[in-house]
Write a protein that holds these residues in place. Sequence first.
Motif, PDB file in Angstrom:
ATOM      1  N   VAL A 194      33.945  33.778 -23.778  1.00  0.00           N
ATOM      2  CA  VAL A 194      34.568  34.786 -24.637  1.00  0.00           C
ATOM      3  C   VAL A 194      35.925  35.137 -24.052  1.00  0.00           C
ATOM      4  O   VAL A 194      36.011  35.600 -22.907  1.00  0.00           O
ATOM      5  CB  VAL A 194      33.697  36.063 -24.718  1.00  0.00           C
ATOM      6  CG1 VAL A 194      34.448  37.177 -25.438  1.00  0.00           C
ATOM      7  CG2 VAL A 194      32.384  35.772 -25.433  1.00  0.00           C
ATOM      8  N   ARG A 250      29.418  35.018 -23.798  1.00  0.00           N
ATOM      9  CA  ARG A 250      28.495  35.497 -24.832  1.00  0.00           C
ATOM     10  C   ARG A 250      27.193  34.716 -24.662  1.00  0.00           C
ATOM     11  O   ARG A 250      27.178  33.486 -24.659  1.00  0.00           O
ATOM     12  CB  ARG A 250      29.062  35.298 -26.221  1.00  0.00           C
ATOM     13  CG  ARG A 250      28.042  35.580 -27.329  1.00  0.00           C
ATOM     14  CD  ARG A 250      28.687  35.859 -28.658  1.00  0.00           C
ATOM     15  NE  ARG A 250      29.399  37.136 -28.629  1.00  0.00           N
ATOM     16  CZ  ARG A 250      30.097  37.608 -29.657  1.00  0.00           C
ATOM     17  NH1 ARG A 250      30.186  36.923 -30.783  1.00  0.00           N
ATOM     18  NH2 ARG A 250      30.708  38.778 -29.556  1.00  0.00           N
ATOM     19  N   THR A 267      22.129  39.094 -28.897  1.00  0.00           N
ATOM     20  CA  THR A 267      23.445  38.621 -28.465  1.00  0.00           C
ATOM     21  C   THR A 267      24.007  39.621 -27.464  1.00  0.00           C
ATOM     22  O   THR A 267      24.096  40.817 -27.758  1.00  0.00           O
ATOM     23  CB  THR A 267      24.413  38.484 -29.650  1.00  0.00           C
ATOM     24  OG1 THR A 267      23.844  37.583 -30.610  1.00  0.00           O
ATOM     25  CG2 THR A 267      25.756  37.937 -29.192  1.00  0.00           C
ATOM     26  N   ASP A 319      27.263  40.233 -24.756  1.00  0.00           N
ATOM     27  CA  ASP A 319      28.527  39.875 -24.105  1.00  0.00           C
ATOM     28  C   ASP A 319      28.485  40.386 -22.672  1.00  0.00           C
ATOM     29  O   ASP A 319      28.106  41.540 -22.428  1.00  0.00           O
ATOM     30  CB  ASP A 319      29.720  40.508 -24.829  1.00  0.00           C
ATOM     31  CG  ASP A 319      30.039  39.802 -26.140  1.00  0.00           C
ATOM     32  OD1 ASP A 319      29.454  38.727 -26.387  1.00  0.00           O
ATOM     33  OD2 ASP A 319      30.846  40.343 -26.922  1.00  0.00           O
ATOM     34  N   GLU A 346      24.425  42.047 -35.728  1.00  0.00           N
ATOM     35  CA  GLU A 346      25.656  41.261 -35.665  1.00  0.00           C
ATOM     36  C   GLU A 346      26.595  41.876 -34.644  1.00  0.00           C
ATOM     37  O   GLU A 346      26.969  43.042 -34.757  1.00  0.00           O
ATOM     38  CB  GLU A 346      26.337  41.239 -37.041  1.00  0.00           C
ATOM     39  CG  GLU A 346      27.513  40.281 -37.144  1.00  0.00           C
ATOM     40  CD  GLU A 346      27.103  38.827 -37.057  1.00  0.00           C
ATOM     41  OE1 GLU A 346      27.961  37.991 -36.682  1.00  0.00           O
ATOM     42  OE2 GLU A 346      25.932  38.510 -37.367  1.00  0.00           O
ATOM     43  N   PRO A 347      26.995  41.117 -33.610  1.00  0.00           N
ATOM     44  CA  PRO A 347      27.879  41.691 -32.581  1.00  0.00           C
ATOM     45  C   PRO A 347      29.275  41.982 -33.132  1.00  0.00           C
ATOM     46  O   PRO A 347      29.774  41.284 -34.014  1.00  0.00           O
ATOM     47  CB  PRO A 347      27.930  40.594 -31.512  1.00  0.00           C
ATOM     48  CG  PRO A 347      27.633  39.337 -32.252  1.00  0.00           C
ATOM     49  CD  PRO A 347      26.665  39.712 -33.348  1.00  0.00           C
ATOM     50  N   ASP A 385      32.954  41.976 -32.055  1.00  0.00           N
ATOM     51  CA  ASP A 385      33.813  41.460 -30.987  1.00  0.00           C
ATOM     52  C   ASP A 385      34.758  42.519 -30.441  1.00  0.00           C
ATOM     53  O   ASP A 385      35.062  42.550 -29.253  1.00  0.00           O
ATOM     54  CB  ASP A 385      34.643  40.270 -31.489  1.00  0.00           C
ATOM     55  CG  ASP A 385      33.761  39.070 -31.825  1.00  0.00           C
ATOM     56  OD1 ASP A 385      32.615  39.044 -31.347  1.00  0.00           O
ATOM     57  OD2 ASP A 385      34.224  38.177 -32.542  1.00  0.00           O
ATOM     58  N   ASP A 386      35.256  43.371 -31.308  1.00  0.00           N
ATOM     59  CA  ASP A 386      36.278  44.336 -30.895  1.00  0.00           C
ATOM     60  C   ASP A 386      35.788  45.270 -29.798  1.00  0.00           C
ATOM     61  O   ASP A 386      36.572  45.726 -28.970  1.00  0.00           O
ATOM     62  CB  ASP A 386      36.747  45.166 -32.092  1.00  0.00           C
ATOM     63  CG  ASP A 386      37.614  44.360 -33.058  1.00  0.00           C
ATOM     64  OD1 ASP A 386      38.027  43.250 -32.658  1.00  0.00           O
ATOM     65  OD2 ASP A 386      37.865  44.824 -34.176  1.00  0.00           O
ATOM     66  N   THR A 421      33.783  44.698 -27.184  1.00  0.00           N
ATOM     67  CA  THR A 421      33.903  44.065 -25.863  1.00  0.00           C
ATOM     68  C   THR A 421      35.363  43.970 -25.451  1.00  0.00           C
ATOM     69  O   THR A 421      35.728  44.315 -24.323  1.00  0.00           O
ATOM     70  CB  THR A 421      33.280  42.656 -25.878  1.00  0.00           C
ATOM     71  OG1 THR A 421      31.878  42.775 -26.192  1.00  0.00           O
ATOM     72  CG2 THR A 421      33.441  41.978 -24.530  1.00  0.00           C
ATOM     73  N   ARG A 422      36.201  43.505 -26.351  1.00  0.00           N
ATOM     74  CA  ARG A 422      37.620  43.326 -26.032  1.00  0.00           C
ATOM     75  C   ARG A 422      38.304  44.669 -25.785  1.00  0.00           C
ATOM     76  O   ARG A 422      39.100  44.811 -24.852  1.00  0.00           O
ATOM     77  CB  ARG A 422      38.326  42.575 -27.159  1.00  0.00           C
ATOM     78  CG  ARG A 422      37.879  41.130 -27.306  1.00  0.00           C
ATOM     79  CD  ARG A 422      38.553  40.459 -28.502  1.00  0.00           C
ATOM     80  NE  ARG A 422      40.006  40.520 -28.385  1.00  0.00           N
ATOM     81  CZ  ARG A 422      40.724  39.650 -27.694  1.00  0.00           C
ATOM     82  NH1 ARG A 422      40.121  38.672 -27.034  1.00  0.00           N
ATOM     83  NH2 ARG A 422      42.037  39.752 -27.645  1.00  0.00           N
TER      84      ARG A 422
END
Length: 263
Positions: free
Chosen positions: A180, A193, A213, A215, A235-236, A238-239, A241-242
């Motif tokens: 990731v 991930r 899932t 991260d 549903e993960p 993404d934002d 984690t980032r």
Amino acid sequence: MQHAAARPPLACALSAALALTAAGCAGGERHGDRPTGTAPASTRSPAALPSPAVPPVLTRGQARAALITEADLGETWEPTRGFATWRDGVLKATAERADCRRLLDVLYTEELFGSATAPRATVALDDTAGGAQLHYRVTSHRAADIDRTLAWLGTLPDTCGHFTARSARGAVRDVRVTAVPLPEPGDARQGLRVTVSGPADAGGADTADAVLTVDLAAVRVGDDAISLTHGTLGEPVDDATRTAAEVGAGRLAEVRRQGRAQV
């Protein structure tokens, strides 16, 4: 009487010898002399020089100031109400390959850098909309030790890209690991991930298949590290984690600029 009289000459002789030795050393220093075959201090191998001292660590107050908050992630996030049940139900498993087994252990215990160093500060947050949970830590370590762990994480998409894990009851779980990408703030970083598919263990009985899932991300800022897990059965996002990695690295860098404690 004869023995007593013999002591002063002997003492004088020793004093004279010491004085001559000291004078010889002093004279050598004045004229830049040194024993044959000895290199000047400036040309000695770095390996012969003393190792640097252990870096100072953040105080608990500084570490807490470097934590992210629910406000950083969005309005659906809030302080956690307890550990997510999937931690025991899905992650409590083992694998044959040592690196893959270690990865599962890290996801379960969240001790990415080992248990010898207790976390300086932690926070756990829940996403009330998607059911995700994010755990975030700030700890202090040697930069070389952090980088060694980050390098290990970077090998896992190859060594553990797809493997089988088993629960204590023997239930088989399919595990996939991919890289990731993380934002640039910080001195070094690595993200993974991990997707775990298979029956979940609920109170000693295996239930219907679940897909978890998670991260796993870490960022080094000097001799301090951020590590986080962000997991969900849905549903993960993404934002999350980032954002946690980017905002957290910037916040930790600012705390470090304000000064570190000498311990």
